[in-house]
Design a protein around this motif. Structure first.
Motif, PDB file in Angstrom:
ATOM      1  N   LEU A 120       0.742  -1.136   0.108  1.00  0.00           N
ATOM      2  CA  LEU A 120       0.129  -0.125  -0.024  1.00  0.00           C
ATOM      3  C   LEU A 120       0.889   1.130  -0.093  1.00  0.00           C
ATOM      4  O   LEU A 120       0.362   2.356  -0.450  1.00  0.00           O
ATOM      5  CB  LEU A 120      -0.778   0.035   1.247  1.00  0.00           C
ATOM      6  CG  LEU A 120      -1.920  -1.061   1.239  1.00  0.00           C
ATOM      7  CD1 LEU A 120      -3.106  -0.985   2.529  1.00  0.00           C
ATOM      8  CD2 LEU A 120      -3.172  -0.774  -0.094  1.00  0.00           C
ATOM      9  N   GLY A 122       3.241   1.845  -1.922  1.00  0.00           N
ATOM     10  CA  GLY A 122       3.284   2.279  -3.277  1.00  0.00           C
ATOM     11  C   GLY A 122       2.383   3.127  -3.900  1.00  0.00           C
ATOM     12  O   GLY A 122       2.404   3.560  -5.069  1.00  0.00           O
ATOM     13  N   LEU A 123       1.154   3.298  -3.029  1.00  0.00           N
ATOM     14  CA  LEU A 123       0.176   4.115  -3.628  1.00  0.00           C
ATOM     15  C   LEU A 123       0.014   5.219  -2.865  1.00  0.00           C
ATOM     16  O   LEU A 123      -0.882   6.147  -3.277  1.00  0.00           O
ATOM     17  CB  LEU A 123      -1.318   3.264  -3.389  1.00  0.00           C
ATOM     18  CG  LEU A 123      -1.404   2.008  -3.975  1.00  0.00           C
ATOM     19  CD1 LEU A 123      -2.624   1.033  -3.601  1.00  0.00           C
ATOM     20  CD2 LEU A 123      -1.350   1.903  -5.682  1.00  0.00           C
ATOM     21  N   THR A 124       0.735   5.707  -2.092  1.00  0.00           N
ATOM     22  CA  THR A 124       0.633   7.036  -1.189  1.00  0.00           C
ATOM     23  C   THR A 124       0.978   8.234  -1.910  1.00  0.00           C
ATOM     24  O   THR A 124       1.785   8.187  -3.129  1.00  0.00           O
ATOM     25  CB  THR A 124       1.724   6.984  -0.079  1.00  0.00           C
ATOM     26  OG1 THR A 124       3.058   6.634  -0.658  1.00  0.00           O
ATOM     27  CG2 THR A 124       1.083   5.724   0.882  1.00  0.00           C
ATOM     28  N   GLN A 125       0.301   8.930  -1.690  1.00  0.00           N
ATOM     29  CA  GLN A 125       0.434  10.449  -2.286  1.00  0.00           C
ATOM     30  C   GLN A 125       0.775  11.630  -1.555  1.00  0.00           C
ATOM     31  O   GLN A 125       0.951  12.788  -2.168  1.00  0.00           O
ATOM     32  CB  GLN A 125      -1.141  10.929  -2.872  1.00  0.00           C
ATOM     33  CG  GLN A 125      -1.732   9.800  -3.898  1.00  0.00           C
ATOM     34  CD  GLN A 125      -1.137   9.757  -4.837  1.00  0.00           C
ATOM     35  OE1 GLN A 125      -0.630  10.583  -5.824  1.00  0.00           O
ATOM     36  NE2 GLN A 125      -0.876   8.484  -5.333  1.00  0.00           N
ATOM     37  N   CYS A 133       1.849   4.208   6.601  1.00  0.00           N
ATOM     38  CA  CYS A 133       2.255   2.787   6.042  1.00  0.00           C
ATOM     39  C   CYS A 133       3.349   2.222   6.565  1.00  0.00           C
ATOM     40  O   CYS A 133       3.490   1.011   6.747  1.00  0.00           O
ATOM     41  CB  CYS A 133       2.181   2.769   4.423  1.00  0.00           C
ATOM     42  SG  CYS A 133       0.628   3.029   3.712  1.00  0.00           S
ATOM     43  N   ARG A 190       7.765   3.193  -6.347  1.00  0.00           N
ATOM     44  CA  ARG A 190       6.483   2.507  -6.074  1.00  0.00           C
ATOM     45  C   ARG A 190       6.339   1.252  -6.763  1.00  0.00           C
ATOM     46  O   ARG A 190       5.781   0.419  -5.869  1.00  0.00           O
ATOM     47  CB  ARG A 190       5.440   3.412  -6.873  1.00  0.00           C
ATOM     48  CG  ARG A 190       5.216   4.690  -6.448  1.00  0.00           C
ATOM     49  CD  ARG A 190       4.104   5.555  -7.218  1.00  0.00           C
ATOM     50  NE  ARG A 190       4.085   6.868  -6.745  1.00  0.00           N
ATOM     51  CZ  ARG A 190       3.323   7.195  -5.816  1.00  0.00           C
ATOM     52  NH1 ARG A 190       2.708   6.447  -5.182  1.00  0.00           N
ATOM     53  NH2 ARG A 190       3.271   8.788  -5.279  1.00  0.00           N
ATOM     54  N   THR A 191       6.975   0.802  -7.544  1.00  0.00           N
ATOM     55  CA  THR A 191       7.227  -0.374  -8.070  1.00  0.00           C
ATOM     56  C   THR A 191       7.870  -1.497  -7.076  1.00  0.00           C
ATOM     57  O   THR A 191       7.374  -2.470  -6.971  1.00  0.00           O
ATOM     58  CB  THR A 191       7.863  -0.773  -9.390  1.00  0.00           C
ATOM     59  OG1 THR A 191       7.148   0.166 -10.543  1.00  0.00           O
ATOM     60  CG2 THR A 191       8.095  -2.253 -10.071  1.00  0.00           C
ATOM     61  N   TRP A 194       5.695  -2.275  -4.265  1.00  0.00           N
ATOM     62  CA  TRP A 194       4.671  -3.271  -4.544  1.00  0.00           C
ATOM     63  C   TRP A 194       5.242  -4.723  -4.665  1.00  0.00           C
ATOM     64  O   TRP A 194       4.360  -5.857  -4.250  1.00  0.00           O
ATOM     65  CB  TRP A 194       4.062  -2.973  -6.187  1.00  0.00           C
ATOM     66  CG  TRP A 194       3.248  -1.709  -5.990  1.00  0.00           C
ATOM     67  CD1 TRP A 194       2.467  -1.125  -5.026  1.00  0.00           C
ATOM     68  CD2 TRP A 194       3.011  -0.718  -7.090  1.00  0.00           C
ATOM     69  NE1 TRP A 194       1.929  -0.006  -5.214  1.00  0.00           N
ATOM     70  CE2 TRP A 194       2.141   0.347  -6.878  1.00  0.00           C
ATOM     71  CE3 TRP A 194       3.382  -0.717  -8.605  1.00  0.00           C
ATOM     72  CZ2 TRP A 194       1.991   1.305  -7.407  1.00  0.00           C
ATOM     73  CZ3 TRP A 194       2.819   0.312  -9.232  1.00  0.00           C
ATOM     74  CH2 TRP A 194       2.251   1.262  -8.811  1.00  0.00           C
TER      75      TRP A 194
END
Length: 448
Positions: A120, A122-125, A133, A190-191, A194
């Motif tokens: 998760l 990797g989805l943070t903004q 996280c 980000r990858t 994941w």
């Protein structure tokens, strides 16, 4: 009876003093399955905990929109500190869970937690979301390391227990190597995160193959017959355990402060030495060197601690960490290939130190509180570490503004990150002092 149950052998029991038996004696197929399950858990611990350190410069820069040292440094400190606070809480919490519900259940819960929130991340903004996280990831990682070391210590034959745990902790450092490899192959942070969610698949293997340790089951049955809870903080803090709790906490705390306030900052330090040059892969390559050398150090720790004792190994490894830190951070004013072997040297001593602590701590406490006490010692020092790391960014800013590199070390060309990292590496001396006053456990059976 299932095939897995057929494989199972009785857990480790005390051996007769002076028994002349080969150190591989008594190792069954089930023991090897336990080792594989614990080792996989450890390797993913190391990978998921290190991904942030390697990805730090690019992740923080993207989330804040700035590459300025005055911005990236403090925020990186905050994120790392929050992660360590989660690690501390997880180590203590899952230590209690391990004593109450079992070592295997504790392993499964902790893996699901850190794998989920690594993915998760990797989805943070925003960096605040990333920090949340990382806190929850730390919660799981702290719990997993307590679970695997306690479980293996109780299951593995006593004659080769120290060697097995030493080799087990190579898993964490192998995970550090994998994290560096991921960064080298996948430049997108980000990858990388994941990919860090993949350990969740390990839960299936653990659930199908591993059973709770006989030691824990027997201790739980005894506690029920005597109407004593299997894990109780009043028991944990009895005067008879106070010295061991203090020694264990201070010894591992010295390693933690030195590790997270120095080695974990190597990627940012390297980036500072490179400035705008380099290929962008130097951080990942250095992390790979550190991880490989630490694997060797972890593997050697069991043999060393059986040869010169647990306390002697802790003292020697701590002094090695301090000297290697001085060579690395005070001996380089620009990036050269020599940085790689110096990082590896520091990684080796950290590997020995980390591994011998996981050998030593479970040997200090009886079964009913072993996971809780080990979790306490492994993680109470993490609070000090989190506070120390929180101020690394401020220390870097002060070093920069006050030109402390020139005034203290007579070298204005030293990196501010390097000066700060070495100052915190002095914490390794705390481990030396603690081990000096500690109780030697070499050759003694696990307390019942």
């Amino acid at each position: 009876m299932s095939g897995i149950e057929n494989l199972r052998e009785p857990d480790s029991k005390p051996e007769k003093t002076g028994a002349k038996t080969h150190w591989l004696a008594g190792i069954s197929r089930y023991h090897l399955m336990v080792f594989v399950g614990c080792w996989l858990g450890g390797i993913f611990d190391g990978m998921d905990s290190t991904l942030m350190s390697v990805a730090m410069p690019t992740a923080i820069a993207e989330l804040t929109g700035s590459t300025a040292k005055s911005v990236v440094g403090p925020i990186a400190s905050y994120v790392t500190s929050i992660f360590l606070l989660g690690w501390m809480a997880g180590g203590i919490l899952f230590g209690v869970i391990g004593d109450k519900l079992g070592r295997v259940r504790s392993m499964i819960f902790s893996i699901l937690l850190y794998a989920t929130f690594t993915g998760l991340a990797g989805l943070t903004q925003s960096w605040e979301q990333l920090a949340v996280c990382r806190f929850l990831t730390g919660l799981g990682i702290g719990g997993e390391l307590v679970s695997i070391s306690t479980f293996l210590a109780e299951v593995w034959p006593a004659r080769s227990r120290a060697i097995a745990i030493g080799v087990l902790i190579t898993s964490y450092q192998a995970g550090v190597f994998i994290a560096g490899s991921i960064n080298t192959v996948f430049q997108d942070w980000r990858t990388a995160f994941w990919i860090g969610a993949l350990p969740a698949l390990l839960v299936i293997f653990l659930r199908l193959t591993l059973k709770e340790s006989d030691r824990w089951m027997e201790a739980k049955e005894r506690s029920l017959k005597t109407k004593q809870p299997p894990s109780h903080f009043q028991t944990l803090f009895q005067p008879s355990h106070t010295k061991s709790l203090i020694i264990g906490s201070v010894a591992f705390g010295g390693l933690l402060v030195g590790y997270w306030a120095s080695l974990a900052w190597i990627p940012l330090w390297i980036q500072d030495l490179l400035q705008t040059s380099g290929t962008g892969q130097e951080r990942g390559i250095a992390t790979m060197y550190q991880g490989l050398a630490a694997v060797l150090g972890c593997a050697m720790a069991g043999f060393l601690s059986d040869w010169i004792g647990r306390r002697g190994t802790i003292i020697g490894a701590s002094l090695g960490c301090l000297m290697a830190s001085a060579l690395l951070f005070l001996g380089n004013t620009a990036f050269t290939p020599a940085v790689y072997w110096q990082v590896a040297l520091l990684g080796y001593f950290i590997g020995v130190m980390q591994s011998v602590m996981y050998i030593y701590l479970p040997e200090l406490f009886p079964t009913l509180i072993r996971a809780s006490a080990t979790g306490f010692c492994l993680n109470v020092g993490r609070l000090t570490t989190a506070i120390a790391v929180f101020y690394v960014g401020d220390l870097i800013r002060m070093i920069d503004q006050q030109n402390l590199a020139a005034s203290i070390f007579a070298s204005p060309k030293l990196s501010d990150y390097g000066v700060a990292a070495f100052l915190f590496a002095l914490a390794y001396l705390g481990s030396v002092v603690a081990a000096f006053f500690g109780t030697e456990t070499q050759g003694k059976p696990l307390p019942e």
